[in-house]
Design a protein around this motif. Sequence first.
Motif, short mmCIF file in Angstrom:
data_model
loop_
_atom_site.label_atom_id
_atom_site.label_comp_id
_atom_site.label_asym_id
_atom_site.label_seq_id
_atom_site.Cartn_x
_atom_site.Cartn_y
_atom_site.Cartn_z
N ASP A 110 0.81 -1.21 0.00
CA ASP A 110 0.00 0.00 0.00
C ASP A 110 0.85 1.26 0.00
O ASP A 110 0.31 2.36 0.09
CB ASP A 110 -0.96 0.00 1.19
N ASP A 148 -6.25 3.13 -10.89
CA ASP A 148 -7.00 2.62 -9.74
C ASP A 148 -6.65 3.37 -8.46
O ASP A 148 -7.52 3.68 -7.65
CB ASP A 148 -6.72 1.13 -9.56
N GLU A 149 -5.38 3.67 -8.27
CA GLU A 149 -4.94 4.34 -7.05
C GLU A 149 -5.47 5.77 -6.99
O GLU A 149 -5.91 6.24 -5.93
CB GLU A 149 -3.42 4.34 -7.01
N LYS A 163 -9.19 5.75 -6.21
CA LYS A 163 -9.48 5.28 -4.85
C LYS A 163 -9.09 6.30 -3.79
O LYS A 163 -9.83 6.51 -2.82
CB LYS A 163 -8.75 3.96 -4.61
N SER A 164 -7.96 6.97 -3.96
CA SER A 164 -7.40 7.75 -2.86
C SER A 164 -7.59 9.25 -3.00
O SER A 164 -7.51 9.96 -2.01
CB SER A 164 -5.91 7.46 -2.72
#
Length: 338
Positions: free
Chosen positions: A14, A117-118, A121-122
């Motif tokens: 992560d 994706d990161e 998501k964040s």
Amino acid sequence: NDDGLVGNKRRKKDEMRFKLQELDVFFPYPYLYQEQFQYMCELKRVLDAKQGESRKGHALLEMPTGTGKTACLLSLITAYQQAHEDRIGKLIYCTRTVPEMEKCLAELKALRRYRRDELAKSDGDGGALRATEKFLALCLSSRKNMCINAKVVDETDREKVDVECRKRTASWVRARGGAELCEYFENWDAAGTDAAFGDDEEILDCEDMKAFGRRNGYCPYFVARHAITRANVIVYNYQYMLDPKVAHMVSKELEKESVVVFDEGHNIDNICIEALSVDLDSRKLQRAQRCASILGKKSRRAPSPRRRPGEGRVRQAREGPPEQGGHPGDRRARRTAC
């Protein structure tokens, strides 16, 4: 710590998104080893030097096979592109073989997928917007590797494929009429050379380009030839950069601010020798000798240049009438003596 660049021996899964000074770097693997991090640091110093007053940003970096050079290069350089869009151009990644080209694009697909994706998501809505930014990466290979015209690609020799392609696509052939043309090239030309990719992110290797060509009825080779001027990342063979004959046609319009990477750079000297060498066998020499003999015979049989009608009268008008009791040449001789 390394000049303010924070790195650990390895990072948890992560934590594969990390800051390297001003860069937001994405690395799509479970661990980032210290050697990989140091490799990225050296790459960043090179790119920073290229943007400085000296404009010199050359480096020779070495890592053993299998230690993630390609992933490190792509992660760092694409992050630098995102952070400095106005200062740095496209990434031109030069390889020797088609499998190496496909490996590079597979790594890039994994990297962009992880980044997308990161971000979504964040970073909330802003990240989702950044995740959909236009990004184009593609390969450019020989006609033999990219052609989808069954009548051409069936040729086993690369040079024969090139010849058959030019017979159908050369401008002078198409202007003359009557020749068999390539439907894929004609479709692409009729649609306009910018009619290629949509607004979505595209990362295409040779097989992806061929599938795109079949789906849209366009020639993959010429689509790629034109699209490299708009791509963020180009992956192609050494010769498109090093061979003067090929580079003049393909790479001359690429911006000077581009970042050029030669994978397996110890092969550059062999590629240059190959590009500037000519192979001659006895058959070619004998054919050249026969052609020279035929040309010599034709030149000997050719009539000598004849004096054009009225040429003597024109010369006399320029020089004036001859003087009494002398030859026209006498007057010129006396004038010269004076």
